[in-house]
Write a protein that holds these residues in place. Structure first.
Motif, mmCIF file in Angstrom:
data_model
loop_
_atom_site.group_PDB
_atom_site.id
_atom_site.type_symbol
_atom_site.label_atom_id
_atom_site.label_comp_id
_atom_site.label_asym_id
_atom_site.label_seq_id
_atom_site.Cartn_x
_atom_site.Cartn_y
_atom_site.Cartn_z
ATOM 1 N N ILE A 96 -3.391 2.166 -3.352
ATOM 2 C CA ILE A 96 -3.084 3.537 -2.955
ATOM 3 C C ILE A 96 -4.178 4.051 -2.034
ATOM 4 O O ILE A 96 -5.347 3.703 -2.183
ATOM 5 N N ALA A 97 -3.770 4.852 -1.069
ATOM 6 C CA ALA A 97 -4.715 5.437 -0.116
ATOM 7 C C ALA A 97 -4.425 6.926 -0.002
ATOM 8 O O ALA A 97 -3.358 7.320 0.500
ATOM 9 N N VAL A 98 -5.328 7.743 -0.495
ATOM 10 C CA VAL A 98 -5.139 9.195 -0.480
ATOM 11 C C VAL A 98 -5.281 9.717 0.947
ATOM 12 O O VAL A 98 -6.311 9.510 1.600
ATOM 13 N N HIS A 99 -4.248 10.372 1.414
ATOM 14 C CA HIS A 99 -4.211 10.916 2.775
ATOM 15 C C HIS A 99 -4.749 12.350 2.743
ATOM 16 O O HIS A 99 -4.228 13.190 2.021
ATOM 17 N N LEU A 156 0.844 -1.191 0.000
ATOM 18 C CA LEU A 156 0.000 0.000 0.000
ATOM 19 C C LEU A 156 0.877 1.239 0.000
ATOM 20 O O LEU A 156 1.889 1.291 0.704
ATOM 21 N N ILE A 157 0.489 2.234 -0.805
ATOM 22 C CA ILE A 157 1.135 3.543 -0.761
ATOM 23 C C ILE A 157 0.132 4.553 -0.222
ATOM 24 O O ILE A 157 -0.915 4.785 -0.832
ATOM 25 N N VAL A 158 0.437 5.118 0.931
ATOM 26 C CA VAL A 158 -0.331 6.261 1.427
ATOM 27 C C VAL A 158 0.203 7.469 0.674
ATOM 28 O O VAL A 158 1.414 7.728 0.680
ATOM 29 N N CYS A 159 -0.681 8.196 0.002
ATOM 30 C CA CYS A 159 -0.187 9.155 -0.985
ATOM 31 C C CYS A 159 -0.861 10.514 -0.892
ATOM 32 O O CYS A 159 -1.945 10.661 -0.317
ATOM 33 N N ALA A 160 -0.170 11.485 -1.484
ATOM 34 C CA ALA A 160 -0.674 12.854 -1.588
ATOM 35 C C ALA A 160 -0.619 13.258 -3.057
ATOM 36 O O ALA A 160 0.373 13.846 -3.512
#
Length: 281
Positions: free
Chosen positions: A152-155, A128-132
């Protein structure tokens, strides 16, 4: 329940066990025989940003945790493949599960830049990539999600961010691959004037990660505090996650006391252990 009473209530309810939780590294993973989800309580390594990787790993182990989301402080984005493999081995050899990486910015509308970051995540063993991202780059990331099979998880980062609350990212994510979702940061959600419980419910299956923290004044990130000492509805949040059968990570992102965070992090986990023990009971 008034904020000032929450820790006293847990101490009275859990008795000596409540004190033991502080030191025992209480195991949160529900056994297969138990109803409800397997809560994966972990740490965003940003919490330990002032400490080198080896020391951060030891602190995570002392906290009794298994799951870690690795921030670039502990594995720089410009690392060579050999350096990435070495860092991955250090985490895994310590018995830690790499649950993801980030927060990683995807501000540049450049597929080469995106690919390099997905390659970094793949080599590091990050599922998982926590991303901006931006509104322009987020849709383009779907291609790499499918190619690399990395979620991907938009922070969300509050009112100054492109995506103040999870609901803002969901407007774009709703038609994307189901591996594209959000990381609900409960404090920044409150900073955006949104009830974290409403954001969690709205996110549903798109909620792939949670960053947990607390604050003394709702919406004011200048009042961040140990989890359980603030006004955010932590027990209600965990209760809702249980109802939703959420199986992703709940990662403490401890932003205060950066030079000496261990005691505050220990207190935060002890409080959350108590909340989860109550839910199991």
């Amino acid at each position: 329940m008034p904020t000032a009473c929450r820790r006293s209530f847990l101490r009275a309810t859990l008795g000596a066990a409540g004190s033991a939780l502080v030191f025992s590294g209480f195991e949160l993973d529900a056994s297969p025989a138990e109803a409800g989800p397997e809560f994966k309580l972990g740490v965003a390594s940003y919490s330990l940003r002032k400490f080198p990787r080896a020391e951060a790993i030891q602190m995570i182990k002392r906290l009794g945790l298994r799951y870690v989301n690795i921030k670039s402080y502990h594995l720089p984005l410009d690392s060579t493949p050999e350096q990435i493999r070495e860092a991955r081995s250090e985490f895994e050899d310590a018995g830690l599960v790499i649950a993801g990486g980030g927060n990683i910015e995807f501000r540049k509308d450049d597929e080469g830049d995106m690919r390099r970051k997905f390659e970094y995540a793949k080599l590091a063993g990050m599922p998982l990539i926590v991303c901006a991202p931006t509104t322009a780059t987020l849709p383009k990331m779907e291609k790499f999600v499918r190619e690399y099979d990395i979620r991907i998880a938009v922070h969300n980062h509050g009112p100054k961010d492109i995506f103040p609350a999870p609901q803002d990212a969901l407007k774009i994510l709703k038609d994307m691959d189901p591996r594209c979702g959000v990381c609900v940061d409960v404090a920044h959600t409150a900073e955006a004037g949104v009830n974290p419980l409403d954001a969690i419910k709205a996110s549903g299956a798109r909620m792939l990660d949670v960053h947990i923290k607390d604050m003394r004044v709702f919406g004011d990130v200048n009042t961040l505090c140990d989890v359980g000492d603030g006004v955010l509805p932590i027990p209600a949040i965990f209760s809702e996650l249980q109802k939703m059968r959420y199986t992703g990570c709940v990662n403490l992102e401890y932003e205060i006391n950066e030079n000496d965070p261990f005691l505050g992090m220990t207190r935060s986990y002890a409080y959350m252990h108590g909340v989860l023990a109550g839910l199991k009971g």
